[in-house]
Design a protein around this motif. Structure first.
Motif, PDB file in Angstrom:
ATOM      1  N   GLY A   1     -34.423   4.921 -71.723  1.00  0.00           N
ATOM      2  CA  GLY A   1     -33.455   5.965 -72.162  1.00  0.00           C
ATOM      3  C   GLY A   1     -32.283   5.254 -72.665  1.00  0.00           C
ATOM      4  O   GLY A   1     -31.485   4.814 -71.677  1.00  0.00           O
ATOM      5  N   VAL A   2     -31.704   5.554 -73.860  1.00  0.00           N
ATOM      6  CA  VAL A   2     -30.605   4.702 -74.375  1.00  0.00           C
ATOM      7  C   VAL A   2     -29.430   5.959 -74.717  1.00  0.00           C
ATOM      8  O   VAL A   2     -28.388   5.373 -75.065  1.00  0.00           O
ATOM      9  CB  VAL A   2     -30.717   4.126 -75.632  1.00  0.00           C
ATOM     10  N   GLY A   3     -29.709   7.252 -74.525  1.00  0.00           N
ATOM     11  CA  GLY A   3     -28.528   8.359 -74.523  1.00  0.00           C
ATOM     12  C   GLY A   3     -29.330   9.573 -74.182  1.00  0.00           C
ATOM     13  O   GLY A   3     -30.585   9.633 -73.830  1.00  0.00           O
ATOM     14  N   GLU A   4     -28.470  10.558 -74.221  1.00  0.00           N
ATOM     15  CA  GLU A   4     -28.911  12.010 -73.938  1.00  0.00           C
ATOM     16  C   GLU A   4     -28.403  12.895 -74.666  1.00  0.00           C
ATOM     17  O   GLU A   4     -26.988  12.786 -74.899  1.00  0.00           O
ATOM     18  CB  GLU A   4     -28.825  12.111 -72.316  1.00  0.00           C
ATOM     19  N   LYS A   5     -28.908  13.995 -74.783  1.00  0.00           N
ATOM     20  CA  LYS A   5     -28.249  15.237 -75.652  1.00  0.00           C
ATOM     21  C   LYS A   5     -27.355  15.698 -74.734  1.00  0.00           C
ATOM     22  O   LYS A   5     -27.260  15.661 -73.493  1.00  0.00           O
ATOM     23  CB  LYS A   5     -29.535  16.078 -75.719  1.00  0.00           C
ATOM     24  N   GLY A   6     -26.443  16.301 -75.447  1.00  0.00           N
ATOM     25  CA  GLY A   6     -25.334  17.040 -74.744  1.00  0.00           C
ATOM     26  C   GLY A   6     -25.903  18.289 -74.085  1.00  0.00           C
ATOM     27  O   GLY A   6     -27.000  18.722 -74.255  1.00  0.00           O
ATOM     28  N   TYR A   7     -24.839  18.997 -73.055  1.00  0.00           N
ATOM     29  CA  TYR A   7     -25.471  20.105 -72.360  1.00  0.00           C
ATOM     30  C   TYR A   7     -24.300  21.026 -72.607  1.00  0.00           C
ATOM     31  O   TYR A   7     -23.302  20.886 -72.508  1.00  0.00           O
ATOM     32  CB  TYR A   7     -25.333  19.661 -70.861  1.00  0.00           C
ATOM     33  N   ALA A   8     -24.798  22.351 -72.460  1.00  0.00           N
ATOM     34  CA  ALA A   8     -23.779  23.368 -72.593  1.00  0.00           C
ATOM     35  C   ALA A   8     -24.480  24.671 -71.982  1.00  0.00           C
ATOM     36  O   ALA A   8     -25.400  25.151 -72.405  1.00  0.00           O
ATOM     37  CB  ALA A   8     -23.288  23.742 -74.067  1.00  0.00           C
ATOM     38  N   ASP A   9     -23.439  25.379 -71.270  1.00  0.00           N
ATOM     39  CA  ASP A   9     -24.103  26.952 -70.807  1.00  0.00           C
ATOM     40  C   ASP A   9     -22.884  27.779 -71.438  1.00  0.00           C
ATOM     41  O   ASP A   9     -21.728  27.724 -71.158  1.00  0.00           O
ATOM     42  CB  ASP A   9     -24.021  26.841 -69.389  1.00  0.00           C
ATOM     43  N   TYR A  10     -23.316  28.613 -72.165  1.00  0.00           N
ATOM     44  CA  TYR A  10     -22.332  29.637 -72.714  1.00  0.00           C
ATOM     45  C   TYR A  10     -22.585  31.052 -72.369  1.00  0.00           C
ATOM     46  O   TYR A  10     -23.893  31.504 -72.116  1.00  0.00           O
ATOM     47  CB  TYR A  10     -22.430  29.719 -74.593  1.00  0.00           C
ATOM     48  N   GLU A  11     -21.629  31.859 -71.815  1.00  0.00           N
ATOM     49  CA  GLU A  11     -21.818  33.066 -71.490  1.00  0.00           C
ATOM     50  C   GLU A  11     -21.403  33.899 -72.688  1.00  0.00           C
ATOM     51  O   GLU A  11     -20.449  33.849 -73.349  1.00  0.00           O
ATOM     52  CB  GLU A  11     -20.939  33.499 -70.428  1.00  0.00           C
ATOM     53  N   ILE A  12     -22.224  34.968 -73.156  1.00  0.00           N
ATOM     54  CA  ILE A  12     -22.360  35.897 -74.167  1.00  0.00           C
ATOM     55  C   ILE A  12     -22.087  37.386 -73.323  1.00  0.00           C
ATOM     56  O   ILE A  12     -22.779  37.614 -72.651  1.00  0.00           O
ATOM     57  CB  ILE A  12     -23.002  35.927 -75.265  1.00  0.00           C
ATOM     58  N   VAL A  13     -20.905  38.004 -73.689  1.00  0.00           N
ATOM     59  CA  VAL A  13     -20.608  39.278 -72.902  1.00  0.00           C
ATOM     60  C   VAL A  13     -20.382  40.326 -73.968  1.00  0.00           C
ATOM     61  O   VAL A  13     -19.733  39.791 -74.919  1.00  0.00           O
ATOM     62  CB  VAL A  13     -19.410  38.927 -71.950  1.00  0.00           C
ATOM     63  N   TYR A  14     -20.977  41.461 -73.708  1.00  0.00           N
ATOM     64  CA  TYR A  14     -20.544  42.524 -74.515  1.00  0.00           C
ATOM     65  C   TYR A  14     -20.175  43.736 -73.687  1.00  0.00           C
ATOM     66  O   TYR A  14     -20.674  43.835 -72.526  1.00  0.00           O
ATOM     67  CB  TYR A  14     -21.992  43.182 -75.285  1.00  0.00           C
ATOM     68  N   ARG A  15     -19.137  44.382 -74.023  1.00  0.00           N
ATOM     69  CA  ARG A  15     -18.454  45.577 -73.273  1.00  0.00           C
ATOM     70  C   ARG A  15     -18.469  46.844 -74.166  1.00  0.00           C
ATOM     71  O   ARG A  15     -18.485  46.583 -75.384  1.00  0.00           O
ATOM     72  CB  ARG A  15     -17.235  45.253 -72.937  1.00  0.00           C
ATOM     73  N   GLY A  16     -18.742  48.041 -73.365  1.00  0.00           N
ATOM     74  CA  GLY A  16     -18.788  49.189 -74.237  1.00  0.00           C
ATOM     75  C   GLY A  16     -18.662  50.490 -73.194  1.00  0.00           C
ATOM     76  O   GLY A  16     -18.251  50.310 -72.080  1.00  0.00           O
ATOM     77  N   LYS A  17     -19.432  51.447 -73.774  1.00  0.00           N
ATOM     78  CA  LYS A  17     -19.660  52.709 -73.008  1.00  0.00           C
ATOM     79  C   LYS A  17     -20.754  52.638 -72.024  1.00  0.00           C
ATOM     80  O   LYS A  17     -21.829  52.587 -72.479  1.00  0.00           O
ATOM     81  CB  LYS A  17     -19.533  53.892 -73.742  1.00  0.00           C
ATOM     82  N   GLY A  18     -20.439  52.658 -70.629  1.00  0.00           N
ATOM     83  CA  GLY A  18     -21.675  52.928 -69.821  1.00  0.00           C
ATOM     84  C   GLY A  18     -21.994  54.368 -69.786  1.00  0.00           C
ATOM     85  O   GLY A  18     -22.085  54.976 -70.669  1.00  0.00           O
ATOM     86  N   GLY A  19     -22.381  54.711 -68.724  1.00  0.00           N
ATOM     87  CA  GLY A  19     -22.929  55.958 -68.486  1.00  0.00           C
ATOM     88  C   GLY A  19     -24.581  56.408 -67.505  1.00  0.00           C
ATOM     89  O   GLY A  19     -24.925  55.281 -67.021  1.00  0.00           O
ATOM     90  N   HIS A  20     -24.806  57.591 -67.563  1.00  0.00           N
ATOM     91  CA  HIS A  20     -26.177  57.733 -67.059  1.00  0.00           C
ATOM     92  C   HIS A  20     -27.297  57.533 -67.802  1.00  0.00           C
ATOM     93  O   HIS A  20     -27.227  57.790 -69.059  1.00  0.00           O
ATOM     94  CB  HIS A  20     -25.830  59.438 -66.742  1.00  0.00           C
ATOM     95  N   THR A  21     -28.392  57.060 -67.284  1.00  0.00           N
ATOM     96  CA  THR A  21     -29.531  56.589 -68.003  1.00  0.00           C
ATOM     97  C   THR A  21     -30.400  57.747 -68.530  1.00  0.00           C
ATOM     98  O   THR A  21     -31.127  57.813 -69.424  1.00  0.00           O
ATOM     99  CB  THR A  21     -30.593  55.816 -67.293  1.00  0.00           C
ATOM    100  N   GLY A  22     -29.914  59.034 -68.198  1.00  0.00           N
ATOM    101  CA  GLY A  22     -30.501  60.319 -68.546  1.00  0.00           C
ATOM    102  C   GLY A  22     -30.046  60.883 -69.884  1.00  0.00           C
ATOM    103  O   GLY A  22     -30.694  61.588 -70.379  1.00  0.00           O
ATOM    104  N   ALA A  23     -29.072  60.154 -70.438  1.00  0.00           N
ATOM    105  CA  ALA A  23     -28.512  60.287 -71.711  1.00  0.00           C
ATOM    106  C   ALA A  23     -27.871  59.092 -72.362  1.00  0.00           C
ATOM    107  O   ALA A  23     -26.872  58.937 -72.388  1.00  0.00           O
ATOM    108  CB  ALA A  23     -27.293  61.363 -71.432  1.00  0.00           C
TER     109      ALA A  23
END
Length: 454
Positions: A205-227
């Protein structure tokens, strides 16, 4: 120097004992139990007394180990660093293990357990070799360092928890030490027609790929699963997952993967595949079809993106107001942490908050013309006098990347001659190390360490 007599049963017992210490690393250092690390270190001190009386030992961070075997100074060779890591990944579903993962069971010519092949066997190989060399009165004419981290498996942990290997690199820089070379875990010498090549091969092994952990977040309106409503964070997360799956990074030829496959092509038994590798530039459409069918090989030709973690509601009948995923990326040379983040932004639905949790850019490619690179295959000359050598730009990450800047000669190579299925279960169930392969490790270093200083 007296001939080294391989004590296979003794080596297997030593590996079995260190496997029995559950040195599991976690992303948050505060979640780690360090007592098994300290107990394992105490065992190593008792098992290798000459090494621990002769080499200077430093504790780095919570449980990292840095040893110095000070040489006479007669050699012009710069210091050599041998690396490994003490930590292991969690064991997963216990019911799937044939033997308990921290039992260190010795059976059927194998040592079984978490860490047997990744990579406590490497620590044992280092220490067995040095204990022997000390027992016959050898002292190197240059300095030798051993560096054993404790959070390699979590890439140094979350933000705020530093890689113990990075701490070692900082110590070396602060002392003005330039290394002649580094050997960490990685590939190996192999038999049984590895990758379709006839005969034995040596893959470095003469090298290695880069490493990354990205968090992707969406925010919005929650609510009841019945509606339920269509425009909610979980829907956006589902759309983001599909966008990542349907828009992979395109394949591309780099100097690293081009050279590697050219060399394989010259030695492969399967001439049809060999011709494809040798002429991939002219037959690129065919090559891409081949890569689509081989995920391991495909990883060498593009930055990969894999969704590995999801989070939404804590209760089944509640729509969350926030949902997130983590996508793990392995970066091909020339891609960067910033460019991959921008690519993710361009393909997922609008409104995403994308944050880099941790990561590093791809490593430089180490020299293919250094003395150390040429020495590695020579240590196996008793098995194969003219073994072909293949440089490998590795898909996984190792602690070695932190030594960039201390030397141009950073190699990822296990000293074992692998004939069978050693390493099976790495990061999965039933991890094991074949004893007949294990015993080749000390012999490699007993030959290499004196030769390097000449």
């Amino acid at each position: 120097m007296a001939e080294y007599i391989i004590e296979a049963d003794q080596m297997a017992e030593h590996l079995s004992r260190v496997v029995q210490f559950p040195t599991i690393s976690h992303s948050r250092e505060s979640d780690m139990d360090f007592e098994p690390f300290y107990a394992m270190q105490e065992y190593l001190e008792k098992t290798y007394p000459l090494l621990h009386r002769t080499l200077k030992k430093e504790i780095v961070g919570k449980a990292g180990l840095l040893y110095l075997w000070q040489g006479t100074g007669k050699s012009k060779a710069k210091p050599l660093m041998l690396m490994a890591h003490q930590d292991v990944v969690p064991v997963g579903d216990l019911s799937k293990w044939t033997y308990p993962p921290f039992s260190g069971t010795i059976r059927d010519g194998q040592v079984w357990g978490r860490g047997a092949s990744d990579v406590k066997s490497l620590i044992i190989a280092h220490m067995e070799a040095i204990e022997y060399l000390l027992s016959v009165g050898y002292c190197p004419d240059y300095d030798i360092y051993l560096a054993y981290g404790y959070n390699e498996e979590v890439n140094g942990g979350e933000e705020g928890d530093r890689s113990s290997a990075k701490m070692v690199a900082e110590i070396m820089r602060s002392r003005g030490i330039q290394l002649g070379g580094v050997i960490d875990e990685g590939t190996s010498a192999r038999g049984n027609g590895y990758c379709g090549v006839e005969g034995d091969v040596c893959v470095i092994g003469v090298g290695e790929k880069g490493y990354a952990d990205y968090e992707i977040v969406y925010r919005g309106k929650g609510g009841h699963t019945g509606a339920p409503h269509a425009d909610n964070p979980t829907t956006k997360i589902a759309q983001a997952i599909m966008a990542i799956a349907e828009n992979p990074y395109p394949y591309r030829i780099t100097p690293e993967n081009h050279l590697e496959l050219q060399l394989y092509g010259r030695s492969m038994k399967d001439r049809e595949r060999a011709e494809l590798f040798l002429h991939m530039d002219e037959r690129w459409d065919e090559m891409k079809e081949y890569l689509d069918k081989d995920p391991f090989m495909a990883g060498k030709f593009h930055t990969t993106m894999a969704v590995s973690m999801l989070r939404g509601s804590d209760q089944a009948n509640v729509l969350p107001d926030t949902a997130s995923l983590i996508v793990n990326c392995r970066l091909l040379p020339e891609d960067t942490l910033d460019s991959v983040k921008e690519y993710l932004k361009s393909i997922v639905p609008e409104g995403a908050d994308i944050r880099l949790l941790k990561g590093c850019n791809p490593s430089p490619t180490s020299s293919l013309d250094s003395r150390l690179y040429r020495l590695i295959p020579k240590m196996f000359e008793d098995r194969h006098s003219d073994m072909p050598v293949f440089p490998d730009y590795m898909l996984g990450g190792m602690d070695a990347k932190h030594m960039t800047g201390l030397t141009d000669n950073v190699y990822r190579f296990l000293p074992f001659f692998i004939n069978g299925a050693s390493g099976s279960g790495v990061h999965g169930v039933n991890e094991c190390m074949t004893i007949s392969d294990l015993v080749t490790g000390p012999d490699f270093y007993i030959k290499l360490l004196p030769e390097y200083g000449k």
